[in-house]
Structures are given as C-alpha cells and as structure tokens.
Design a protein around this motif. Structure first.
Motif, PDB file in Angstrom:
ATOM      1  N   SER A   1     -25.660  44.463 -15.243  1.00  0.00           N
ATOM      2  CA  SER A   1     -24.711  44.787 -16.301  1.00  0.00           C
ATOM      3  C   SER A   1     -24.493  43.530 -17.124  1.00  0.00           C
ATOM      4  O   SER A   1     -25.095  42.484 -16.836  1.00  0.00           O
ATOM      5  CB  SER A   1     -23.388  45.294 -15.709  1.00  0.00           C
ATOM      6  OG  SER A   1     -22.810  44.307 -14.875  1.00  0.00           O
TER       7      SER A   1
ATOM      8  N   CYS B   1     -19.224  48.063 -13.229  1.00  0.00           N
ATOM      9  CA  CYS B   1     -18.422  48.304 -14.428  1.00  0.00           C
ATOM     10  C   CYS B   1     -17.104  47.534 -14.415  1.00  0.00           C
ATOM     11  O   CYS B   1     -16.368  47.564 -15.399  1.00  0.00           O
ATOM     12  CB  CYS B   1     -18.158  49.795 -14.590  1.00  0.00           C
ATOM     13  SG  CYS B   1     -17.079  50.520 -13.325  1.00  0.00           S
TER      14      CYS B   1
ATOM     15  N   HIS C   1     -26.618  49.326 -11.090  1.00  0.00           N
ATOM     16  CA  HIS C   1     -26.450  47.889 -10.925  1.00  0.00           C
ATOM     17  C   HIS C   1     -27.608  47.272 -10.164  1.00  0.00           C
ATOM     18  O   HIS C   1     -28.042  46.159 -10.473  1.00  0.00           O
ATOM     19  CB  HIS C   1     -25.128  47.613 -10.201  1.00  0.00           C
ATOM     20  CG  HIS C   1     -24.751  46.173 -10.168  1.00  0.00           C
ATOM     21  ND1 HIS C   1     -24.499  45.480  -9.009  1.00  0.00           N
ATOM     22  CD2 HIS C   1     -24.589  45.265 -11.178  1.00  0.00           C
ATOM     23  CE1 HIS C   1     -24.190  44.231  -9.294  1.00  0.00           C
ATOM     24  NE2 HIS C   1     -24.232  44.072 -10.590  1.00  0.00           N
TER      25      HIS C   1
END
Length: 343
Positions: free
Chosen positions: A79, A45, A74
C-alpha cells in the motif's frame, strides 16, 4: 527548495502564496504501526478496529488486517508507504529479538525495514542517472546525526542491535548490498527518526505509528509558522495559513508551539538537535514576552489567537478531525528511540 547558512536546506515561496493554498501534497514514503498498536490497526488500509483484529499473516503473525481482502492485497501489492508484505515477511518472523531493546527501538527499526523494502522495489525501475530526483534521492538528502555515545556500553548495545538487524536483512531476497556497518545503520535510522511524523488514531494525541513524508520533511521549523501540516496516513498536505511573499521561507511547527520558550527549545534540541532562534523564541527569551497561542481556523488550518488551546503535536501535524476526550498523559508523550536520547 533553497538553502542558507543559518537554516541549511529549506523551502521558500517561488511566487506569492495566498492563505489556504495547498503548497505540498506528499505521499508517504514509509508507514509503520507501533508494536503496541499492530493488533488493532490494519497493516494495509490503516483503519482502526474497536477490538483486536483476527485476520493476520499466518507466517510471521506480525501483520494484522481488517479483512481477508486487505491481507491478500497487502501481501501482493502493498500500500502507500508499505511494501508488499511478502517482501518483509521472512524478516519479521525473526524480529522478536529486537523487541528486547525496547518498543521505541523496535518501532523505528520496523519502519526502517519497510523503507528499505520500498527502496528495493523502486530501484528496480529507476534510472541511476535520475537517482537524485527520486524518492530515494530525497531520502538520502535528509538531515541525520552521527552517534555520540557517553559510555562504552551504549555503543556496545547499539552494536548488538545492528547485528540483529543485519540478520533480518540477510533473510530478505531483495537485499543485495553489503551489510551496513553500525555507523551506516545509525545514519539510516537517524534520517527517519529526525524526519518522521506521528500518525494519529484520533485528534486526541494517541499516536498509532510513524510515517515519513519526504517532501514535507524539507519544510523547516518555526514556533510561529506560516504553514500547517494536515495529515492523513497515506498523504500529508502542507497548507499556507497566511499570505506569503515570493522568496520568504515556508515553515511548519515540529512541536507543540503553545509551551514556554524554554520547553520548546528543549524539545527541539532533544528530538531534532538544534536550538530554535526563530523571531518568536528570540523575543520571548530576551523579553519574557507573553507567549502567542495557536489555534485552528476553518478547514483545520492553524491560526494565531491569544485565547487558543490547540497546537500541532509531535511532528507538527494538525488534524482536521473533530475533538475527542483527552487521552491519559502517557499517550501524548513523544516516542523516541533510546539512541536518539543519547545523541
């Protein structure tokens, strides 16, 4: 997208554009944290931790996370701008030999590994007939520069770097093409290095990584731009800062445009391999004119002002975040691979 003999590929206004119009909203093609930040920035993130992250990939120990949820997601899903970690983990376990060539070299090669893994995932679902219109088609069209070695030992060191990177690719089950030659690998690296933007921890100049936004990379530079790049990590928006008539070029600033003309031109020549002949540079170089200051207006948009203090930093990225205390001088220096400095 248009083109001209002087500017090459460029973006032009197809119709009248009003101030603060969002012209481009580009997702990240690839994102990667720098070696020195990887233990403080979540690889999923991209949130910043106050101290060292404790959740990490147990296999390569290269990726660190803010939570187990981020680590699990992940590894499987990746992502925006980041391939599923399971695709690159085996290569990262053997990444250490590349670190001896310097942090800047390791950073851009780590970003390239991420980009190639994302390409492989996209290629599985792409019709070859539409390849030119895909993200990979845009990446292949990015401007790049051939190597120019001043001494034989520089070419020899790049050959060692290339050999080490090819060893990484051989560990990736998604890499099916023949190994890239030294020159082919340099062209891939140059496409990234000439078109990446800095990812800022705060609006104080501290850069934690680099990202490539393909649509944003098509905007040309001007030291008196009519657009500004507003960054997030996952996306970048290009916003008009003034009215632009149909047919006019759309430009952003790649550098700190508040410096004198000779400093701006040197930075652009060193990093992007061109001499800026925008109207502002031409006027200041010819007449010794007082340089224009650039400041932010409402919403983070960049405005011209005689008393301004702020300007886009590396990659022309203007952040709408509040100001923080200035960082040490070393934190604001542009990060450049050694081989780009030789070009």
């Amino acid at each position: 997208m248009g083109s001209s003999a002087a500017a090459g590929r460029c973006m032009v206004a197809a119709s009248q554009i009003a101030p603060d119009d969002v012209i481009c909203d580009a997702p990240a093609y690839c994102v990667c944290t720098f070696e020195e930040w990887r233990k403080r920035v979540c690889a999923s993130c991209f949130s910043l931790a106050s101290g060292r992250l404790t959740v990490r990939c147990p296999n390569c120990e290269h990726a660190f996370y803010c939570s187990e949820q981020c680590r699990t997601r992940h590894r499987i899903e990746g992502s925006v701008g980041s391939a599923p970690h399971g695709r690159v983990c085996a290569a990262l376990r053997r990444f250490a030999p590349l670190r001896k060539y310097g942090k800047s070299t390791a950073n851009v090669l780590r970003l390239l590994l991420e980009a190639l893994a994302c390409r492989a995932d996209a290629a599985d679902a792409t019709d070859a007939a539409d390849a030119a219109d895909t993200a990979d088609g845009l990446f292949d069209a990015l401007v790049h520069h051939p190597p120019h070695w001043s001494q034989p030992k520089e070419a020899q060191e790049w050959a060692r770097v290339s050999a080490a990177f090819r060893t990484l690719l051989s560990r990736c089950d998604w890499w099916h093409a023949p190994p890239p030659s030294d020159d082919e690998l340099f062209a891939l690296v140059s496409r990234l290095d000439s078109n990446i933007f800095g990812c800022f921890v705060r609006d104080d100049g501290a850069i934690f990584g680099h990202a490539c936004y393909l649509q944003a990379a098509t905007f040309n530079h001007s030291c008196e731009p009519n657009c500004v790049a507003m960054r997030g990590v996952a996306r970048m928006r290009i916003v008009a800062q003034e009215a632009v008539a149909a047919g006019e070029p759309l430009t952003i600033s790649y550098i700190d445009a508040n410096r004198p003309v000779h400093a701006r031109r040197k930075d652009l020549s060193d990093h992007y391999h061109f001499t800026c002949d925008c109207p502002r540079c031409t006027a200041e170089a010819a007449n010794g004119a007082v340089r224009t200051k650039l400041t932010y207006g409402g919403g983070g948009a960049l405005r011209r002002d005689a008393a301004g203090k702020d300007a886009p930093r590396r990659g022309g990225v203007a952040s709408p975040l509040p100001k923080a205390p200035p960082p040490p001088a070393a934190a604001t220096k542009p990060t450049r691979p050694w081989f780009e400095a030789l070009a």
